[in-house]
Design a protein around this motif. Sequence first.
Motif, short mmCIF file in Angstrom:
data_model
loop_
_atom_site.label_atom_id
_atom_site.label_comp_id
_atom_site.label_asym_id
_atom_site.label_seq_id
_atom_site.Cartn_x
_atom_site.Cartn_y
_atom_site.Cartn_z
N GLU A 1 -15.46 6.99 3.77
CA GLU A 1 -16.17 5.78 3.30
C GLU A 1 -17.67 6.04 3.18
N LYS A 2 -18.22 6.75 4.16
CA LYS A 2 -19.67 6.92 4.17
C LYS A 2 -20.14 7.94 3.13
N TYR A 3 -19.31 8.94 2.87
CA TYR A 3 -19.69 10.00 1.92
C TYR A 3 -18.65 10.06 0.80
N PRO A 4 -18.71 9.10 -0.14
CA PRO A 4 -17.60 8.96 -1.11
C PRO A 4 -17.62 9.98 -2.25
N GLN A 5 -18.52 10.98 -2.19
CA GLN A 5 -18.65 11.89 -3.36
C GLN A 5 -17.33 12.57 -3.76
N VAL A 6 -16.51 12.94 -2.78
CA VAL A 6 -15.17 13.48 -3.10
C VAL A 6 -14.20 12.52 -2.44
N ALA A 7 -13.47 11.75 -3.25
CA ALA A 7 -12.62 10.69 -2.67
C ALA A 7 -11.35 11.29 -2.06
N LEU A 8 -11.09 10.93 -0.81
CA LEU A 8 -9.89 11.44 -0.14
C LEU A 8 -8.90 10.32 0.18
N MET A 9 -9.13 9.16 -0.43
CA MET A 9 -8.17 8.06 -0.35
C MET A 9 -7.80 7.70 -1.79
N PRO A 10 -6.53 7.30 -2.01
CA PRO A 10 -6.14 6.92 -3.38
C PRO A 10 -6.90 5.69 -3.84
N ASN A 11 -6.89 5.46 -5.15
CA ASN A 11 -7.57 4.29 -5.71
C ASN A 11 -6.82 3.00 -5.43
N SER A 12 -5.49 3.08 -5.49
CA SER A 12 -4.72 1.83 -5.44
C SER A 12 -4.56 1.36 -3.99
N PRO A 13 -4.52 0.02 -3.80
CA PRO A 13 -4.28 -0.52 -2.46
C PRO A 13 -2.97 0.00 -1.87
N LYS A 14 -1.92 0.13 -2.70
CA LYS A 14 -0.62 0.62 -2.19
C LYS A 14 -0.77 2.06 -1.69
N GLY A 15 -1.46 2.90 -2.48
CA GLY A 15 -1.68 4.29 -2.08
C GLY A 15 -2.45 4.36 -0.77
N ARG A 16 -3.49 3.53 -0.65
CA ARG A 16 -4.29 3.55 0.59
C ARG A 16 -3.45 3.10 1.77
N SER A 17 -2.62 2.09 1.51
CA SER A 17 -1.74 1.60 2.57
C SER A 17 -0.77 2.71 3.00
N ASP A 18 -0.24 3.47 2.03
CA ASP A 18 0.70 4.56 2.36
C ASP A 18 0.00 5.63 3.21
N VAL A 19 -1.25 5.95 2.86
CA VAL A 19 -1.98 6.95 3.66
C VAL A 19 -2.16 6.43 5.08
N ARG A 20 -2.56 5.16 5.20
CA ARG A 20 -2.81 4.61 6.55
C ARG A 20 -1.53 4.58 7.38
N THR A 21 -0.40 4.30 6.73
CA THR A 21 0.88 4.29 7.45
C THR A 21 1.16 5.68 8.02
N LEU A 22 0.90 6.71 7.20
CA LEU A 22 1.15 8.08 7.67
C LEU A 22 0.19 8.46 8.79
N LEU A 23 -1.06 8.01 8.70
CA LEU A 23 -2.02 8.33 9.76
C LEU A 23 -1.61 7.65 11.07
N GLN A 24 -1.08 6.44 10.92
CA GLN A 24 -0.66 5.68 12.11
C GLN A 24 0.47 6.40 12.87
N LEU A 25 1.35 7.01 12.10
CA LEU A 25 2.47 7.74 12.71
C LEU A 25 1.96 8.87 13.61
N ILE A 26 0.88 9.49 13.19
CA ILE A 26 0.28 10.56 14.01
C ILE A 26 -0.21 9.97 15.33
N ASP A 27 -0.91 8.83 15.23
CA ASP A 27 -1.47 8.23 16.45
C ASP A 27 -0.37 7.64 17.33
N GLU A 28 0.71 7.14 16.69
CA GLU A 28 1.79 6.55 17.48
C GLU A 28 2.49 7.61 18.33
N HIS A 29 2.84 8.76 17.70
CA HIS A 29 3.52 9.76 18.53
C HIS A 29 3.41 11.21 18.07
#
Length: 220
Positions: free
Chosen positions: A75-103
């Motif tokens: 978010e702070k350094y957006p020059q190379v975007a590492l999140m998808p543009n679409s809300p669904k894509g961003r949601s999918d990335v966050r779901t996968l990140l959550q799985l890492i934190d969950e277990h």
Amino acid sequence: MIQLYEAPMSTCTQKVRFVLEQKGLSWEGVSVDLHSGENFSPEHMKLNPKGVIPILVDDEDVIIESNNICQYLDEKYPQVALMPNSPKGRSDVRTLLQLIDEHLHSDVSACTYAIAFRDRIAKQYNTPEKLKAYIAEIPDAGKRLSRSDYVAMGIESPAVHTAVIRIVAVLRRLESLLQNSPYLVGDQLTLADIAYSPYITRLDHLSMGGLWEDMPAWTK
Ligand SMILES: N[C@@H](CCC(=O)N[C@@H](CS)C(=O)NCC(=O)O)C(=O)O
């Protein structure tokens, strides 16, 4: 000025370094000796009360939790975007990140301690008193219990058996996501690919690569 409190073997640090490189940011590493318990020092605990790395210090701001740090940098350094543009894509990335934190993080960590770190800890804290003191320093009660188990039982620890079963389930999920794209979400590199890669590398280093032998999308 960006500073990263890090250690070379740390999977969580590796994903942050990956993001820093992708963004082309200059940063300074502050080495934390996890083997000597430097992460439990009062100075370190002031920055991260969990007594872990990584910690990112961006000028005056202190950011903890590797997935959170990666999202902060994106978010702070957006020059190379590492999140998808679409809300669904961003949601999918966050779901996968959550799985890492969950277990996933703690499951891979269980295997690491039981297979690779166990002997070193047993040698370093070679009396019951020294081992007790080392375990007592760990701020999280659950981690105190599990780490004692990994040292005492190694791969015979029931937590390691559970961890391997859960890791295989995650690998199968990733395999299905990789059927039609080389990336986990959409058709570009995202924080999801970056966050998972150090865990896959770690499993490979632990000679656990056989877990994805029957998952052909990995090799593409
Ligand atoms: N959820 C945290 C996990 C942090 C963590 O467990 N870091 C490990 C290195 S990858 C650590 O500092 N371990 C030292 C210890 O637990 O004694 C994150 O993603 O930043």
